[in-house]
Scaffold this motif. Structure first.
Motif, PDB file in Angstrom:
ATOM      1  N   THR A 131       0.725  -1.305  -0.481  1.00 44.09           N
ATOM      2  CA  THR A 131      -0.278   0.007  -0.477  1.00 44.09           C
ATOM      3  C   THR A 131       1.156   0.832  -0.132  1.00 44.09           C
ATOM      4  O   THR A 131      -0.032   2.178  -0.157  1.00 44.09           O
ATOM      5  CB  THR A 131      -1.000   0.461   1.674  1.00 44.09           C
ATOM      6  OG1 THR A 131      -0.185   0.338   2.462  1.00 44.09           O
ATOM      7  CG2 THR A 131      -2.298  -1.609   0.874  1.00 44.09           C
ATOM      8  N   HIS A 132       2.181   1.254  -0.017  1.00 44.22           N
ATOM      9  CA  HIS A 132       3.375   2.039   0.544  1.00 44.22           C
ATOM     10  C   HIS A 132       4.013   2.454  -0.364  1.00 44.22           C
ATOM     11  O   HIS A 132       5.242   1.653   0.052  1.00 44.22           O
ATOM     12  CB  HIS A 132       3.178   3.137   0.998  1.00 44.22           C
ATOM     13  CG  HIS A 132       3.467   4.413   1.601  1.00 44.22           C
ATOM     14  ND1 HIS A 132       3.036   5.451   0.620  1.00 44.22           N
ATOM     15  CD2 HIS A 132       5.519   5.094   2.261  1.00 44.22           C
ATOM     16  CE1 HIS A 132       4.391   6.262   0.979  1.00 44.22           C
ATOM     17  NE2 HIS A 132       5.732   5.784   1.498  1.00 44.22           N
ATOM     18  N   ALA A 133       4.545   2.774  -1.279  1.00 44.05           N
ATOM     19  CA  ALA A 133       5.825   2.716  -2.228  1.00 44.05           C
ATOM     20  C   ALA A 133       6.368   3.451  -2.973  1.00 44.05           C
ATOM     21  O   ALA A 133       5.336   4.617  -3.738  1.00 44.05           O
ATOM     22  CB  ALA A 133       6.226   1.004  -3.062  1.00 44.05           C
ATOM     23  N   HIS A 134       7.661   4.281  -3.613  1.00 43.09           N
ATOM     24  CA  HIS A 134       8.321   4.798  -4.393  1.00 43.09           C
ATOM     25  C   HIS A 134       9.594   4.147  -5.450  1.00 43.09           C
ATOM     26  O   HIS A 134      10.232   3.782  -4.701  1.00 43.09           O
ATOM     27  CB  HIS A 134       8.985   6.534  -3.304  1.00 43.09           C
ATOM     28  CG  HIS A 134       7.761   6.872  -1.773  1.00 43.09           C
ATOM     29  ND1 HIS A 134       8.112   8.167  -1.764  1.00 43.09           N
ATOM     30  CD2 HIS A 134       7.952   6.077  -0.752  1.00 43.09           C
ATOM     31  CE1 HIS A 134       7.444   8.501  -1.331  1.00 43.09           C
ATOM     32  NE2 HIS A 134       7.549   7.191  -0.425  1.00 43.09           N
ATOM     33  N   LEU A 135       8.454   4.155  -6.040  1.00 44.34           N
ATOM     34  CA  LEU A 135       8.854   4.130  -7.962  1.00 44.34           C
ATOM     35  C   LEU A 135      10.647   4.596  -7.323  1.00 44.34           C
ATOM     36  O   LEU A 135      11.904   3.397  -7.989  1.00 44.34           O
ATOM     37  CB  LEU A 135       8.522   3.548  -9.076  1.00 44.34           C
ATOM     38  CG  LEU A 135       8.651   3.331 -10.260  1.00 44.34           C
ATOM     39  CD1 LEU A 135       7.772   2.583 -11.059  1.00 44.34           C
ATOM     40  CD2 LEU A 135      10.007   4.171 -11.029  1.00 44.34           C
ATOM     41  N   THR A 148      -0.556  10.637   0.542  1.00 44.30           N
ATOM     42  CA  THR A 148       0.327  11.456   0.935  1.00 44.30           C
ATOM     43  C   THR A 148       1.164  11.048   1.992  1.00 44.30           C
ATOM     44  O   THR A 148       0.953   9.621   2.806  1.00 44.30           O
ATOM     45  CB  THR A 148      -0.308  12.493   1.345  1.00 44.30           C
ATOM     46  OG1 THR A 148       0.877  13.128   1.234  1.00 44.30           O
ATOM     47  CG2 THR A 148      -1.194  12.706   2.929  1.00 44.30           C
ATOM     48  N   HIS A 149       1.908  11.718   2.987  1.00 42.54           N
ATOM     49  CA  HIS A 149       2.359  11.102   4.298  1.00 42.54           C
ATOM     50  C   HIS A 149       2.062  11.937   5.384  1.00 42.54           C
ATOM     51  O   HIS A 149       1.827  12.744   5.358  1.00 42.54           O
ATOM     52  CB  HIS A 149       4.049  11.559   4.278  1.00 42.54           C
ATOM     53  CG  HIS A 149       4.724  10.751   3.683  1.00 42.54           C
ATOM     54  ND1 HIS A 149       5.174  10.602   1.574  1.00 42.54           N
ATOM     55  CD2 HIS A 149       5.057   9.432   3.147  1.00 42.54           C
ATOM     56  CE1 HIS A 149       5.509  10.055   1.752  1.00 42.54           C
ATOM     57  NE2 HIS A 149       6.163   9.294   1.725  1.00 42.54           N
ATOM     58  N   LEU A 150       1.643  10.665   6.351  1.00 38.92           N
ATOM     59  CA  LEU A 150       1.655  12.116   7.946  1.00 38.92           C
ATOM     60  C   LEU A 150       1.861  10.979   8.936  1.00 38.92           C
ATOM     61  O   LEU A 150       2.103  10.095   8.848  1.00 38.92           O
ATOM     62  CB  LEU A 150      -0.101  11.431   7.969  1.00 38.92           C
ATOM     63  CG  LEU A 150      -1.291  11.954   9.604  1.00 38.92           C
ATOM     64  CD1 LEU A 150      -0.676  13.335   9.346  1.00 38.92           C
ATOM     65  CD2 LEU A 150      -2.298  11.037   8.935  1.00 38.92           C
ATOM     66  N   ALA A 172       0.227   7.480   4.798  1.00 35.24           N
ATOM     67  CA  ALA A 172       1.541   6.090   5.005  1.00 35.24           C
ATOM     68  C   ALA A 172       2.075   6.614   6.688  1.00 35.24           C
ATOM     69  O   ALA A 172       2.102   8.217   6.380  1.00 35.24           O
ATOM     70  CB  ALA A 172       2.731   7.058   3.740  1.00 35.24           C
ATOM     71  N   HIS A 173       2.770   6.207   7.309  1.00 36.34           N
ATOM     72  CA  HIS A 173       3.371   6.287   8.713  1.00 36.34           C
ATOM     73  C   HIS A 173       1.801   6.362   9.613  1.00 36.34           C
ATOM     74  O   HIS A 173       2.069   5.313  10.523  1.00 36.34           O
ATOM     75  CB  HIS A 173       4.404   7.266   7.598  1.00 36.34           C
ATOM     76  CG  HIS A 173       5.374   6.542   7.294  1.00 36.34           C
ATOM     77  ND1 HIS A 173       5.769   5.440   7.240  1.00 36.34           N
ATOM     78  CD2 HIS A 173       5.845   7.471   6.087  1.00 36.34           C
ATOM     79  CE1 HIS A 173       6.342   5.276   5.811  1.00 36.34           C
ATOM     80  NE2 HIS A 173       6.517   6.498   5.800  1.00 36.34           N
ATOM     81  N   CYS A 174       1.671   7.355   9.878  1.00 33.04           N
ATOM     82  CA  CYS A 174       0.328   7.971  11.037  1.00 33.04           C
ATOM     83  C   CYS A 174       0.808   7.377  12.035  1.00 33.04           C
ATOM     84  O   CYS A 174      -0.007   6.519  12.983  1.00 33.04           O
ATOM     85  CB  CYS A 174      -0.496   6.775  10.836  1.00 33.04           C
ATOM     86  SG  CYS A 174      -1.434   7.750   9.626  1.00 33.04           S
ATOM     87  N   THR A 186       6.041  -1.154   1.600  1.00 32.22           N
ATOM     88  CA  THR A 186       7.433  -1.312   1.836  1.00 32.22           C
ATOM     89  C   THR A 186       7.948  -0.588   2.362  1.00 32.22           C
ATOM     90  O   THR A 186       9.030  -0.070   2.674  1.00 32.22           O
ATOM     91  CB  THR A 186       7.670  -1.839   0.477  1.00 32.22           C
ATOM     92  OG1 THR A 186       7.220  -1.770  -0.670  1.00 32.22           O
ATOM     93  CG2 THR A 186       7.041  -3.590   0.372  1.00 32.22           C
ATOM     94  N   ASP A 187       7.831   0.444   1.845  1.00 37.05           N
ATOM     95  CA  ASP A 187       7.718   2.094   1.773  1.00 37.05           C
ATOM     96  C   ASP A 187       9.134   2.358   0.861  1.00 37.05           C
ATOM     97  O   ASP A 187      10.707   2.182   1.825  1.00 37.05           O
ATOM     98  CB  ASP A 187       8.464   2.094   3.170  1.00 37.05           C
ATOM     99  CG  ASP A 187       8.335   4.752   2.751  1.00 37.05           C
ATOM    100  OD1 ASP A 187       8.394   4.912   1.744  1.00 37.05           O
ATOM    101  OD2 ASP A 187       8.658   4.671   3.818  1.00 37.05           O
ATOM    102  N   ILE A 188       9.838   1.489  -0.296  1.00 36.37           N
ATOM    103  CA  ILE A 188      10.885   1.129  -0.762  1.00 36.37           C
ATOM    104  C   ILE A 188      11.120   2.962  -1.023  1.00 36.37           C
ATOM    105  O   ILE A 188       9.935   3.486  -1.811  1.00 36.37           O
ATOM    106  CB  ILE A 188      10.715   0.570  -2.123  1.00 36.37           C
ATOM    107  CG1 ILE A 188      10.860  -0.845  -1.961  1.00 36.37           C
ATOM    108  CG2 ILE A 188      12.143   0.984  -3.465  1.00 36.37           C
ATOM    109  CD1 ILE A 188      10.041  -1.891  -2.677  1.00 36.37           C
TER     110      ILE A 188
HETATM  111 ZN   LIG Z   1       6.443   7.076   1.523  1.00 37.07          ZN
END
Ligand SMILES: [Zn+2]
Length: 424
Positions: free
Chosen positions: A67-71, A223-225, A262-264, A313-315
């Motif tokens: 549910t969260h990664a950066h290509l 987005t990130h939080l 993401a994160h929270c 994974t938040d790559i």
């Molecule tokens: Zn991220």
């Protein structure tokens, strides 16, 4: 597409706490969808004549959901810095600026999606580069690979190197063009996500315009939080008129039922209540959170709330390819929190497995279509070889194997009944 009956061990979630397991199972797939799932001895007579694919010695699980990664951050895996903000400035922004070159975008997108499929990921929510042409290239590559993706151009208009920034009006216009070109394409496998990176790199105007466009187009928002302590202090100084971090997105109209936060890690009760009210989802990224020394999200506390949660994974702050590894890490960091903070509980194996599959699908809004082997769902699944010295006779054994050994043994990934990756 002809029907097929897969014979193997089968494990899938029924809900947050419960799994169903068949040690000698049968999964009937027809037209890319699940027709039936159960004990082979029960299923076979009902579908007599349907060709049997004998995958005994394998464990079948639903397609995994990241549910969260950066290509663009794939090449940065392992590039460690003191904390989130230093890592962004020194490692990530210079790397992401290289994606003005389409050839770079194509090359990294190919590696990213190939790696995802090889890890059993069939659906990924992903941040594309900060350039329209590079984002187009990422969508083209995703189309070729047949993966399901919720993806969008990463939007920034402040507090990053000039080459990564643009005016809000230009960013919104580019997002509109990308939505028109890609949203809902490749037989409904590709979706667009408006992607304001985080409040630290987006002006009030940009956030507000993103909120308006999200409402107009009914697309996802990602987005990130509340990721790191240093970030919290900085964001509070940038947006002093807001009582908390969540309020910044809330007032911009960015907390929607299609929003993935993401994160929270650091949320007050009132912020969680607002996220719950708005029906937004959380992407929990435990490996990344430890890697950047950000903190440990109180997963077990959040799982008691009616908030959808998936794993990410938040790559490239995260280093795992497989969401099974992330599920395992979610349990291990919960143990650390218990040992050192004497708080929270450790998610059960079934809960961790749920987060990696059905929970992730629900978090991204695809719970009706994906995530388990209910009749009528899309036939997305992962074939995992069972090591010859292991025997999987019970659901407990299957869960232990999937979460603690599964990622090393993926031998095929199937989307809508078609093999999209197999080990050579
Ligand atoms: Zn991220």
């Amino acid at each position: 597409m002809r029907a097929a009956l897969y014979r193997c061990a089968i494990l899938h979630s029924r809900n947050r706490q419960m799994v169903e397991f068949f040690s000698d199972g049968g999964l009937v797939v027809e037209g890319g969808r699940v027709r039936a799932c159960g004990d082979y001895a029960h299923i076979e007579p009902l579908f007599h004549g349907v060709p049997v694919v004998d995958w005994r010695g394998s464990l079948l699980i639903p397609g995994l959901v990241d549910t969260h990664a950066h290509l663009p951050q794939l090449p940065a895996i392992g590039a460690e810095r003191a904390d989130l903000l230093e890592w962004l400035q020194q490692e990530i922004f210079p790397l992401e600026a290289r994606f003005r070159d389409i050839a770079v975008a194509e090359r990294i997108a190919e590696a990213f999606f190939r790696r995802a499929l090889a890890s059993g990921t069939t659906l990924v929510a992903v941040y594309a580069p900060s350039y329209e042409e590079a984002t187009d290239a990422c969508f083209r590559v995703a189309t070729q690979y047949g993966i399901r993706a919720v993806m969008g151009m990463t939007l920034m208009d402040s507090n990053a190197p000039a080459e990564l920034l643009a005016e809000p009006s230009d960013l919104i216009a580019a997002s509109k063009r990308l939505i028109n070109r890609w949203h809902g394409t490749n037989a409904g496998r590709l979706y667009y996500a408006l992607t304001p990176r985080f409040a630290g790199s987006c002006s009030r105007e940009l956030l507000k315009e993103c909120g308006q466009l999200a409402a107009e187009c009914s697309v996802h928002v990602q987005t990130h939080l509340a990721e790191s302590p240093g970030e919290l202090v900085w964001i509070a100084s940038l947006f002093p008129e807001h009582p908390n971090y969540t309020s910044i997105y809330d007032r911009a109209g960015l907390l929607t039922e299609r929003t993935i936060l993401a994160h929270c890690i650091y949320l007050e009760r009132t912020e969680l209540a607002r996220i719950q009210e708005q029906g937004s989802a959380i992407a929990h990224c435990p490996a990344s959170n430890v890697y950047l020394r950000s903190g440990i999200m109180p997963l077990s506390d959040y799982m008691e709330l009616p908030i959808r949660i998936g794993l990410g994974t938040d790559i490239g702050a995260g280093f795992h390819a497989s969401i099974l590894d992330e599920a395992r890490t979610a349990r291990e960091v919960a143990k650390v929190r218990q040992m050192f903070h004497h708080s929270g509980s450790v998610p059960s194996l079934a809960e961790a497995f749920y987060l990696a599959t059905l929970g992730g699908a629900e978090a991204l809004g695809f719970g009706d279509l994906l995530g388990d082997f209910s009749e009528g769902k899309e036939a997305d699944f992962v074939r995992i070889a069972i090591e010859p010295y292991r025997s999987l006779n019970t659901a407990q054994q299957a869960l232990e194997y999937a979460l603690y050994a599964g990622s090393h043994n993926v031998i095929a990934t199937v989307i809508a009944g078609v093999e999209v990756w197999q080990s050579s």
